[in-house]
Design an enzyme around this catalytic site. Structure first.
Site, PDB file in Angstrom:
ATOM      1  N   LEU A   1       0.852  -1.184   0.000  1.00 42.63           N
ATOM      2  CA  LEU A   1       0.000   0.000   0.000  1.00 42.63           C
ATOM      3  C   LEU A   1       0.890   1.237   0.000  1.00 42.63           C
ATOM      4  O   LEU A   1       1.971   1.231   0.592  1.00 42.63           O
ATOM      5  CB  LEU A   1      -0.877   0.043   1.257  1.00 42.63           C
ATOM      6  CG  LEU A   1      -1.943  -1.028   1.416  1.00 42.63           C
ATOM      7  CD1 LEU A   1      -2.551  -0.957   2.809  1.00 42.63           C
ATOM      8  CD2 LEU A   1      -3.013  -0.868   0.367  1.00 42.63           C
ATOM      9  N   ASP A   2       0.423   2.290  -0.644  1.00 36.95           N
ATOM     10  CA  ASP A   2       1.141   3.558  -0.567  1.00 36.95           C
ATOM     11  C   ASP A   2       1.132   4.047   0.873  1.00 36.95           C
ATOM     12  O   ASP A   2       0.215   3.759   1.636  1.00 36.95           O
ATOM     13  CB  ASP A   2       0.462   4.626  -1.436  1.00 36.95           C
ATOM     14  CG  ASP A   2       0.586   4.366  -2.925  1.00 36.95           C
ATOM     15  OD1 ASP A   2       1.398   3.507  -3.317  1.00 36.95           O
ATOM     16  OD2 ASP A   2      -0.142   5.023  -3.690  1.00 36.95           O
ATOM     17  N   ARG A   3       2.145   4.804   1.243  1.00 38.04           N
ATOM     18  CA  ARG A   3       2.179   5.433   2.560  1.00 38.04           C
ATOM     19  C   ARG A   3       0.899   6.251   2.732  1.00 38.04           C
ATOM     20  O   ARG A   3       0.410   6.834   1.789  1.00 38.04           O
ATOM     21  CB  ARG A   3       3.418   6.331   2.659  1.00 38.04           C
ATOM     22  CG  ARG A   3       3.574   7.005   3.998  1.00 38.04           C
ATOM     23  CD  ARG A   3       4.907   7.728   4.097  1.00 38.04           C
ATOM     24  NE  ARG A   3       6.037   6.819   4.064  1.00 38.04           N
ATOM     25  CZ  ARG A   3       6.468   6.097   5.105  1.00 38.04           C
ATOM     26  NH1 ARG A   3       5.840   6.181   6.251  1.00 38.04           N
ATOM     27  NH2 ARG A   3       7.502   5.308   4.996  1.00 38.04           N
TER      28      ARG A   3
END
Length: 183
Positions: A34-36
């Site tokens: 997942l993206d930050r």
């Protein structure tokens, strides 16, 4: 994953600590990421062989990932497919953009609800990824003029920052047809 700018506090750091605490002799093998500042489900393998097998499943599109997001504006179509190649922006090591020389990327978008937040039009959407490019949802939604609420990197308005993260949530992941719902 830890990076030069964020060497601690990553999911990988937390999972390594958990493995050490529980005496699990393993390293972290992140299968889906997942993206930050994005919440949702992650798939983490304890063993490199399982990581390899799950990588094969991803390439065969046997791992399905769905997200929900709050985006700026009201989308004119109830459902649409965004098929637009994505590449790293030449002027940035982080930012991506739609670019003819980029890698194939495909996102399906379905409107769930339209509304307003602080008098600004917003839309709640479900997003289905068919590819897994870095920042794919963020780039594609910005590309069609509907960036994610709170996503300053791709044009989102910080004033509508509803949560302390992007308004992007991984809510369903399935492996070989077996669903794993987040909410």
């Amino acid at each position: 994953m830890p990076s030069r700018e964020h060497p601690v506090g990553s999911i990988a750091n937390i999972v390594c600590g958990y493995f050490a605490e529980k005496g699990i002799p393993s390293t972290v093998h992140i299968v889906t990421r997942l993206d930050r500042d994005t919440s949702g489900l992650l798939c983490i393998a304890k063993h490199s062989h399982i990581h390899h097998l799950m990588g094969i499943q991803q390439k065969k599109h046997q791992i399905n990932k769905q997200y929900e997001a709050i985006v700026h504006g009201h989308l004119s179509q109830q459902e649409q497919s965004i098929i637009a190649p994505i590449a790293r922006k030449e002027s940035s090591i982080i930012e991506r953009e739609v670019c003819e020389q980029g890698q194939y990327a495909h996102t399906d978008v379905k409107v769930l609800q339209k509304g307003y937040c602080q008098d600004y039009p917003v839309t709640h959407v479900r997003l289905q990824l068919h590819t897994g490019r870095t920042h794919q949802i963020r780039v594609h939604m910005s590309h069609i003029g509907h960036p994610l609420v709170g996503d300053e990197l791709y044009g989102g308005n910080r004033k509508l920052y509803i949560f302390n993260s992007l308004c992007l949530f991984g809510n369903d992941s399935s492996i070989n047809g077996k669903s794993n719902k987040f909410f």
